[in-house]
Design an enzyme around this catalytic site. Structure first.
Site, PDB file in Angstrom:
ATOM      1  N   ASP A   1      13.069 100.540  88.313  1.00  0.00           N
ATOM      2  CA  ASP A   1      11.931  99.832  88.895  1.00  0.00           C
ATOM      3  C   ASP A   1      12.123  99.583  90.383  1.00  0.00           C
ATOM      4  OD1 ASP A   1       9.332  98.527  88.566  1.00  0.00           O
ATOM      5  OD2 ASP A   1      10.439  96.809  89.299  1.00  0.00           O
TER       6      ASP A   1
ATOM      7  N   ASP B   1       6.711  90.859  86.651  1.00  0.00           N
ATOM      8  CA  ASP B   1       7.313  91.509  87.822  1.00  0.00           C
ATOM      9  C   ASP B   1       7.756  90.448  88.839  1.00  0.00           C
ATOM     10  OD1 ASP B   1       8.267  93.405  89.586  1.00  0.00           O
ATOM     11  OD2 ASP B   1       6.308  94.116  90.233  1.00  0.00           O
TER      12      ASP B   1
END
Length: 421
Positions: free
Chosen positions: A148, A301
């Protein structure tokens, strides 16, 4: 000692019911009426849920603990009602080996206030074209794979990664980004990028890589999970792939559901994130994706940064905002209170769905024999968020200043209260 939570509205098996919850030896031992225990938690007028599950957080530990560390990150998760999180591997050093993975997991366990599951990288150091030893990383405790923050640029590398991930029964959680199309942009391509005269990011940077990866997932049989989907086209691709039997799941971040690029008031980097805030048309498509089941879960996130890293302009500031502490409250206020989605739907997306997809057997459901991971929310009173309210080291979020319902009253992890209002 037996503890009983009484008089709350409990989310259990997809329904909201009135029931007491008895906790004994760190587990839920019974549900029912008129249960008794030595300690009573009165949840009158409150919502009681399984501890929320967030499969996408950044704790910056080791290597960047001036931004966040395991203790502050997990405290902010507990503050937001989360009892289980998945921590991304973009730390220094990246946990490329079983030894480094074991050290991280041990520290997560020692310092964390919530259950922290640890990602391993898809490729060594997240930016190379070399795969680490997935088998040894899984044996060391890695629960999934992700780069990520970085898209995997080589189709051949992603193809090999999916083959190896499928062999080892590991999910690849992908940040879909084609760097050749991203073109060093800082904001979504559209009227706002033109108004602010900022380098733009085309939607194609996300969608073309998702299209590529879905074909690779179909060929390999790997479980491909897409992080923070942000466009209508991405969802159209996922819908089609699911119809064709591709093993694909996806998540959406609260900020992409609640904000569009039109909401960016100025060149204010607290609104800078990756993927960027998209158009209102895309935001509405994401809401539709929640309603029709294309989107499997919500994940924050949570991306903490120091104040100096989020000051100045979009052009120079870091990507990312925090999300652990405001996620449930902002979604409840803006989507449930306004009747866009039901409370039951929101809770499924934040509890049982992520637990099921990522095979987190202890999490996401209230039933006897399960770990006593529970959250109590006040959904009847609103509170204005201030920077001094956050448990995170970071305050980089555009939600500060908003009045939100759904404050966390108490978070319980394995029978122990880890956050109390």
């Amino acid at each position: 000692m037996k503890t009983v939570i009484k008089n709350g509205l409990v989310y259990q098996n997809g329904r909201l019911i009135k029931t007491d919850i008895l906790i004994e030896n760190n587990k839920i031992s019974a549900l029912g009426q008129n249960l008794t225990g030595e300690k009573v938690i009165d949840a009158s007028g409150m919502l009681v849920t399984p501890g929320l599950v967030d499969v996408h957080v950044h704790y910056r530990d080791p290597g960047q603990t001036y931004k966040e560390d395991i203790e502050t990150g997990s405290r902010s998760a507990a503050r937001g009602g989360f009892t289980t999180v998945g921590a991304m591997p973009n730390v220094k050093p990246v946990p490329n080996t079983a030894e480094l993975m074991q050290k991280m997991i041990q520290k997560n366990h020692e310092k964390g206030l919530v259950h922290i599951f640890q990602y391993a990288p898809v490729t060594i150091d997240q930016t190379s074209n070399t795969l680490p030893d997935y088998q040894s990383l899984k044996a060391a405790g890695a629960f999934a794979l992700s780069n990520d923050g970085h898209g995997i640029q080589s189709a051949q590398v992603m193809y090999q990664a999916m083959q190896k991930a499928q062999e080892n029964d590991l999910i690849i959680a992908a940040h879909a980004q084609d760097d050749s199309l991203f073109n060093q942009g800082v904001i979504n391509e559209g009227e706002k990028s033109q108004e602010l005269n900022l380098p733009a990011i085309t939607e194609l940077a996300e969608t073309t890589q998702i299209a590529r990866d879905l074909l690779l997932a179909q060929k390999t049989g790997a479980h491909y999970h897409i992080c923070h989907v942000s466009t209508k086209t991405s969802l159209d691709l996922v819908r089609l792939a699911k119809k064709h039997g591709v093993k694909v799941t996806c998540e959406v971040a609260p900020h992409h559901l609640l904000l569009a690029d039109k909401d960016i008031p100025s060149d204010n980097p607290y609104y800078k994130m990756n993927p960027p805030l998209r158009s209102e048309k895309n935001r509405k498509a994401l809401i539709q994706g929640l309603l029709d089941g294309t989107i499997d879960m919500i994940a924050t996130d949570h991306a903490p940064h120091a104040k100096n890293e989020k000051s100045g302009s979009f052009k120079t500031a870091a990507f990312g905002i925090t999300g652990s502490e405001t996620a449930f409250a902002s979604l409840y206020t803006n989507l449930v209170k306004t009747k866009v989605i039901s409370l039951e739907k929101l809770l499924a997306l934040m509890t049982k769905n992520p637990a099921r997809v990522f095979n987190l057997k202890h999490a996401g459901i209230i039933e006897p024999g399960r770990e006593a991971d529970l959250t109590i929310f006040d959904i009847n009173h609103k509170k204005r968020w201030r920077e001094e309210d956050y448990c995170s080291k970071a305050v980089n979020t555009p939600f500060t200043g908003q009045e939100l319902y759904g404050q966390t009253v108490k978070t319980i992890v394995s029978g122990k209260v880890v956050y109390e209002r």
